[in-house]
Design a protein around this motif. Structure first.
Motif, PDB file in Angstrom:
ATOM      1  N   ASN A  57       6.561  40.074 -16.859  1.00 58.02           N
ATOM      2  CA  ASN A  57       7.715  40.847 -16.402  1.00 58.02           C
ATOM      3  C   ASN A  57       8.643  40.020 -15.528  1.00 58.02           C
ATOM      4  O   ASN A  57       9.874  40.110 -15.643  1.00 58.02           O
ATOM      5  CB  ASN A  57       7.247  42.087 -15.643  1.00 58.02           C
ATOM      6  CG  ASN A  57       6.861  43.226 -16.563  1.00 58.02           C
ATOM      7  OD1 ASN A  57       7.151  43.201 -17.756  1.00 58.02           O
ATOM      8  ND2 ASN A  57       6.200  44.237 -16.008  1.00 58.02           N
ATOM      9  N   PHE A 117      17.476  39.647  -9.857  1.00 64.46           N
ATOM     10  CA  PHE A 117      16.670  40.068 -11.000  1.00 64.46           C
ATOM     11  C   PHE A 117      17.385  41.138 -11.825  1.00 64.46           C
ATOM     12  O   PHE A 117      18.207  41.901 -11.320  1.00 64.46           O
ATOM     13  CB  PHE A 117      15.297  40.570 -10.543  1.00 64.46           C
ATOM     14  CG  PHE A 117      15.289  41.953  -9.931  1.00 64.46           C
ATOM     15  CD1 PHE A 117      15.099  43.072 -10.725  1.00 64.46           C
ATOM     16  CD2 PHE A 117      15.456  42.130  -8.567  1.00 64.46           C
ATOM     17  CE1 PHE A 117      15.087  44.351 -10.174  1.00 64.46           C
ATOM     18  CE2 PHE A 117      15.445  43.400  -7.992  1.00 64.46           C
ATOM     19  CZ  PHE A 117      15.265  44.519  -8.806  1.00 64.46           C
ATOM     20  N   ALA A 118      17.046  41.168 -13.108  1.00 66.84           N
ATOM     21  CA  ALA A 118      17.595  42.177 -14.010  1.00 66.84           C
ATOM     22  C   ALA A 118      16.682  43.388 -14.006  1.00 66.84           C
ATOM     23  O   ALA A 118      15.477  43.277 -14.228  1.00 66.84           O
ATOM     24  CB  ALA A 118      17.717  41.600 -15.419  1.00 66.84           C
ATOM     25  N   PHE A 119      17.237  44.552 -13.752  1.00 63.55           N
ATOM     26  CA  PHE A 119      16.435  45.774 -13.680  1.00 63.55           C
ATOM     27  C   PHE A 119      16.064  46.218 -15.093  1.00 63.55           C
ATOM     28  O   PHE A 119      16.923  46.463 -15.926  1.00 63.55           O
ATOM     29  CB  PHE A 119      17.231  46.874 -12.982  1.00 63.55           C
ATOM     30  CG  PHE A 119      16.382  47.983 -12.440  1.00 63.55           C
ATOM     31  CD1 PHE A 119      15.953  49.006 -13.269  1.00 63.55           C
ATOM     32  CD2 PHE A 119      16.005  47.988 -11.112  1.00 63.55           C
ATOM     33  CE1 PHE A 119      15.159  50.027 -12.777  1.00 63.55           C
ATOM     34  CE2 PHE A 119      15.215  49.004 -10.609  1.00 63.55           C
ATOM     35  CZ  PHE A 119      14.786  50.031 -11.440  1.00 63.55           C
ATOM     36  N   THR A 120      14.740  46.302 -15.366  1.00 60.47           N
ATOM     37  CA  THR A 120      14.261  46.710 -16.682  1.00 60.47           C
ATOM     38  C   THR A 120      13.226  47.825 -16.527  1.00 60.47           C
ATOM     39  O   THR A 120      12.635  47.987 -15.457  1.00 60.47           O
ATOM     40  CB  THR A 120      13.604  45.529 -17.420  1.00 60.47           C
ATOM     41  OG1 THR A 120      12.403  45.152 -16.727  1.00 60.47           O
ATOM     42  CG2 THR A 120      14.552  44.330 -17.500  1.00 60.47           C
ATOM     43  N   ARG A 122      10.757  37.749 -17.479  1.00 52.04           N
ATOM     44  CA  ARG A 122      11.806  38.485 -18.200  1.00 52.04           C
ATOM     45  C   ARG A 122      12.975  38.823 -17.274  1.00 52.04           C
ATOM     46  O   ARG A 122      14.138  38.640 -17.635  1.00 52.04           O
ATOM     47  CB  ARG A 122      11.219  39.756 -18.812  1.00 52.04           C
ATOM     48  CG  ARG A 122      12.240  40.585 -19.594  1.00 52.04           C
ATOM     49  CD  ARG A 122      11.627  41.857 -20.156  1.00 52.04           C
ATOM     50  NE  ARG A 122      10.588  41.555 -21.147  1.00 52.04           N
ATOM     51  CZ  ARG A 122       9.309  41.852 -21.004  1.00 52.04           C
ATOM     52  NH1 ARG A 122       8.891  42.470 -19.909  1.00 52.04           N
ATOM     53  NH2 ARG A 122       8.448  41.557 -21.951  1.00 52.04           N
ATOM     54  N   ILE A 123      12.678  39.336 -16.087  1.00 51.81           N
ATOM     55  CA  ILE A 123      13.756  39.817 -15.216  1.00 51.81           C
ATOM     56  C   ILE A 123      14.458  38.696 -14.453  1.00 51.81           C
ATOM     57  O   ILE A 123      15.515  38.941 -13.845  1.00 51.81           O
ATOM     58  CB  ILE A 123      13.229  40.869 -14.217  1.00 51.81           C
ATOM     59  CG1 ILE A 123      12.219  40.268 -13.232  1.00 51.81           C
ATOM     60  CG2 ILE A 123      12.641  42.065 -14.966  1.00 51.81           C
ATOM     61  CD1 ILE A 123      11.709  41.253 -12.201  1.00 51.81           C
ATOM     62  N   THR A 124      13.906  37.478 -14.486  1.00 58.39           N
ATOM     63  CA  THR A 124      14.550  36.350 -13.800  1.00 58.39           C
ATOM     64  C   THR A 124      15.002  35.282 -14.785  1.00 58.39           C
ATOM     65  O   THR A 124      15.275  34.149 -14.391  1.00 58.39           O
ATOM     66  CB  THR A 124      13.604  35.731 -12.756  1.00 58.39           C
ATOM     67  OG1 THR A 124      12.422  35.236 -13.415  1.00 58.39           O
ATOM     68  CG2 THR A 124      13.217  36.750 -11.703  1.00 58.39           C
TER      69      THR A 124
END
Length: 303
Positions: free
Chosen positions: A245, A142-145, A248-250
């Motif tokens: 969310n 996952f992208a850390f946001t 978005r992060i995946t």
């Protein structure tokens, strides 16, 4: 009378489970099992233990699986030979457990802290992992946001945790849609009568959780590929991991995983196994059926 009164403190009630302690390298691991058939390894979250699976493991057993529910190092009725923990301590214990039980390959269900070990196992030893179900935690790539920062709001307090402070607050409304009864809380927190459990809180977070979180935030797993088919499940009341969310992060997940899907459970928050155990069991069984493939159950079968 509690039939497990010979344990100290006594184990909470959960009909049908068998309990034993296995001597593994550096640790005496308590393991609760139920059922016969293909193995499913269930890795609990924090500050939980094997009892987290009390309503899910029996359902797996009824469908022909053997549910294996260990207490991870520093938790429940498992006892380490020495203090201290590093990023892969739980992973090494899990591999030793599988070896001791003769399990060459297993399905895995994990939650919260247990997902750390499940991901480590899946990335480092994909040949040992069948279909996975990961609860309340996004996949390692996952992208850390900023939107998910509140998911880590509990960490500062745990990093400075000192006995005899209780972890009761972690079962509060920020993490549960349906409050636990006093009996349920007592069943989770009874292990606070074991000094080594209270003393392990900072060790777990400083030695294992924070270092692994830094790797996640740094994108380590975005440079790797997730091979086992994985279902990530979230409660719709788990604000930081809302469907918006998570999407978005995946984004672009096909670049990082062979097969991954996402599911969302209504009327449930972070502690999915308490808020919605029936739904979790149903999703896991359905995922196992959809991703069914020949598996090696144990060393004896494979020889």
């Amino acid at each position: 009378m509690n039939e497990h009164s010979e344990w100290e403190p006594p184990l909470p009630d959960a009909p049908g489970f068998e309990h034993r302690v296995l001597r593994l390298p550096g640790v005496r691991m308590h393991v609760a099992t139920i059922g016969e058939g293909e193995p499913v390894l269930l890795l609990h979250g924090f500050p939980e233990h094997w009892w987290q699976w009390r309503r899910i493991a029996p359902e797996l057993a009824r469908h022909g699986y053997r549910a294996v529910c260990p207490d991870l190092r520093g938790c429940g009725w498992t006892a380490a030979d020495a203090p201290g923990m590093d990023r892969e301590s739980h992973l090494r214990d899990v591999i030793a457990l599988l070896d001791e039980l003769g399990i060459v390959r297993t399905r895995v269900i994990s939650h919260d802290m247990g997902a750390i070990s499940a991901m480590q196992l899946a990335y480092a030893h994909p040949e040992r992992v069948g279909p996975m179900v990961q609860l309340s935690v996004p996949p390692g790539f996952f992208a850390f946001t900023p939107g998910i920062v509140p998911a880590f709001r509990h960490m500062p307090k745990l990093l400075v945790h000192r006995p005899p402070a209780s972890m009761r607050y972690l079962f509060g409304p920020a993490y549960l849609t349906h409050p636990l009864t006093e009996d349920e809380l007592s069943s989770y927190l009874v292990v606070e009568r074991r000094p080594e459990v209270l003393a392990s809180v900072r060790t777990i977070f400083r030695g294992l959780v924070i270092p692994e979180s830094m790797r996640l935030a740094g994108g380590t797993y975005r440079r790797m590929r997730l091979r086992p088919p994985t279902l990530c499940v979230f409660g719709r009341d788990d604000g930081p991991f809302s469907e918006k969310n998570v999407r978005r992060i995946t984004r672009g997940h096909e670049r990082f995983a062979d097969r991954i899907e996402f599911a969302y459970v209504d009327d449930a928050a972070h502690f999915l196994t308490d808020d919605a155990p029936e739904e979790v069991a149903e999703l896991a069984l359905e995922w196992f059926a959809r991703t069914d493939e020949p598996t090696t159950l144990d060393a004896e079968t494979s020889s």
